[in-house]
Design a protein around this motif. Structure first.
Motif, mmCIF file in Angstrom:
data_model
loop_
_atom_site.group_PDB
_atom_site.id
_atom_site.type_symbol
_atom_site.label_atom_id
_atom_site.label_comp_id
_atom_site.label_asym_id
_atom_site.label_seq_id
_atom_site.Cartn_x
_atom_site.Cartn_y
_atom_site.Cartn_z
ATOM 1 N N GLU A 41 0.827 -1.212 0.000
ATOM 2 C CA GLU A 41 0.000 0.000 0.000
ATOM 3 C C GLU A 41 0.858 1.258 0.000
ATOM 4 O OE1 GLU A 41 -3.695 2.069 2.464
ATOM 5 O OE2 GLU A 41 -3.363 -0.096 2.600
ATOM 6 N N ASP A 42 1.962 1.239 0.749
ATOM 7 C CA ASP A 42 2.864 2.395 0.745
ATOM 8 C C ASP A 42 3.461 2.611 -0.645
ATOM 9 O OD1 ASP A 42 2.414 2.790 3.440
ATOM 10 O OD2 ASP A 42 4.231 1.743 4.077
ATOM 11 N N ALA A 46 2.890 5.858 -3.103
ATOM 12 C CA ALA A 46 3.997 6.656 -3.657
ATOM 13 C C ALA A 46 3.866 6.778 -5.174
ATOM 14 C CB ALA A 46 5.336 6.013 -3.280
ATOM 15 N N CYS A 47 3.499 5.685 -5.817
ATOM 16 C CA CYS A 47 3.344 5.719 -7.272
ATOM 17 C C CYS A 47 2.151 6.563 -7.701
ATOM 18 C CB CYS A 47 3.207 4.297 -7.818
ATOM 19 S SG CYS A 47 4.741 3.354 -7.812
ATOM 20 N N LEU A 48 1.073 6.522 -6.941
ATOM 21 C CA LEU A 48 -0.096 7.329 -7.294
ATOM 22 C C LEU A 48 0.193 8.820 -7.140
ATOM 23 C CD1 LEU A 48 -3.177 5.376 -5.908
ATOM 24 C CD2 LEU A 48 -2.145 5.319 -8.183
ATOM 25 N N MET A 49 0.941 9.181 -6.099
ATOM 26 C CA MET A 49 1.308 10.587 -5.953
ATOM 27 C C MET A 49 2.192 11.026 -7.125
ATOM 28 S SD MET A 49 -0.419 11.493 -3.431
ATOM 29 C CE MET A 49 0.205 13.178 -3.305
ATOM 30 N N GLN A 81 -8.624 11.521 -10.688
ATOM 31 C CA GLN A 81 -9.581 11.191 -9.635
ATOM 32 C C GLN A 81 -9.398 9.758 -9.146
ATOM 33 O OE1 GLN A 81 -13.738 11.018 -10.808
ATOM 34 N NE2 GLN A 81 -14.381 11.791 -8.807
ATOM 35 N N VAL A 82 -9.267 8.816 -10.054
ATOM 36 C CA VAL A 82 -9.144 7.417 -9.656
ATOM 37 C C VAL A 82 -7.770 7.132 -9.062
ATOM 38 C CG1 VAL A 82 -8.269 6.396 -11.809
ATOM 39 C CG2 VAL A 82 -9.837 5.085 -10.371
ATOM 40 N N ALA A 83 -6.804 8.029 -9.308
ATOM 41 C CA ALA A 83 -5.457 7.859 -8.748
ATOM 42 C C ALA A 83 -5.310 8.500 -7.378
ATOM 43 C CB ALA A 83 -4.415 8.455 -9.707
ATOM 44 N N ALA A 84 -6.406 8.945 -6.786
ATOM 45 C CA ALA A 84 -6.344 9.547 -5.452
ATOM 46 C C ALA A 84 -6.106 8.467 -4.401
ATOM 47 C CB ALA A 84 -7.636 10.294 -5.152
ATOM 48 N N PRO A 85 -5.127 8.642 -3.505
ATOM 49 C CA PRO A 85 -4.897 7.645 -2.456
ATOM 50 C C PRO A 85 -6.138 7.370 -1.612
ATOM 51 C CG PRO A 85 -3.027 9.138 -2.590
ATOM 52 C CD PRO A 85 -4.086 9.702 -3.498
ATOM 53 N N GLY A 86 -7.013 8.356 -1.499
ATOM 54 C CA GLY A 86 -8.234 8.145 -0.726
ATOM 55 C C GLY A 86 -9.187 7.139 -1.345
#
Length: 256
Positions: A41-42, A46-49, A81-86
């Motif tokens: 998950e970490d 990192a990749c999504l950010m 939007q879909v790449a938001a960590p939330g």
């Protein structure tokens, strides 16, 4: 491959996902991250950010050549939007219908074409594998070798810096690797006096690990050079490896 091409590749892999699962696992599949890794998950976060930053960068590149904002809609906004960590614990099927329309793919296709003059080389799989193996071997040697806490921490920082750049390579290309090289050389310059003093007092085994660290750094610089297709600097005889290599030798060839 340019920044829009990287977004296009990620979009295609995401849109092709069939399994309904939490987005953290979907992204792990898309980004080729081991889902069984306890740090999955970490790593995904990192990749999504990095991906969100790359979407912004690509839009800026398009702004620079006069592309109107509306021509990247709706694809850029939906991918961001879909790449938001939330969203990591939401279901993929809850996003799929918003991502898959053909007009989204068409945006990435033409954006890739529009930025074709910014293409850089694509890292061969064998280079990625070699760098990861060298980092793993260096880290194993670091754990098995007695040395001062200072030297241990210094080498571990370089491992972490290069590994973090490799983690986001598929998202951001060569830029993070080049930034990693700047950080590594910056560390060497800032800590020059103490690093030389600690290396001079190190055991032969510790000096061997220092040399191994130098080889990893130099290999990373060579990979960066191979990715650079601009050519103007290389044609004049300048490369990152030719600059970094001799600098590293003063630290690592004889252990400092």
């Amino acid at each position: 491959m340019n920044s829009a091409a990287r977004l296009h590749r990620i979009y295609d892999k995401l849109a092709a996902q069939q399994n309904d699962q939490p987005m953290v696992k979907t992204w792990a599949d898309v980004l080729e991250i081991d889902k069984d890794n306890p740090h999955c998950e970490d790593d995904v976060t990192a990749c999504l950010m990095a991906l969100r930053s790359e979407i912004t960068l690509t839009r800026q590149r398009l702004d620079a050549i006069g592309v109107p904002m509306n021509l990247t809609s709706p694809a850029f906004e939906r991918l961001r939007q879909v790449a938001a960590p939330g969203q990591l614990h939401s279901s993929w099927h809850g996003h799929r219908g918003n991502i898959q329309p053909p007009e989204c793919r068409k945006v990435f296709e033409w954006a890739e074409w529009a930025l074709r003059d910014e293409d850089e080389g694509d890292m061969p799989a064998e280079d990625m594998t070699a760098l990861r193996e060298k980092l793993a071997a260096l880290e194993a040697a670091l754990q098995d070798t007695e040395m001062s806490p200072y030297l241990h921490d210094f080498i571990q920082r370089q491992v972490d810096t290069i590994r973090a750049a490799l983690r986001v390579y598929r998202v951001q290309g060569a830029r993070p690797l080049k930034d990693a090289m700047r950080k590594v050389v910056g560390d060497l310059q800032v800590e020059d006096k103490r690093l030389r003093a600690e290396a001079a007092e190190a055991s032969d085994e510790a000096k061997g690990v220092l040399r191994q660290a130098g080889e990893v750094i130099e290999k990373t610089a060579e990979v960066c050079d191979n990715l650079d297709k601009i050519g103007n600097l290389v044609e004049r005889g300048w490369t990152l490896a030719s600059t970094v290599g001799p600098f590293l030798l003063s630290y690592f060839s004889k252990g400092g």
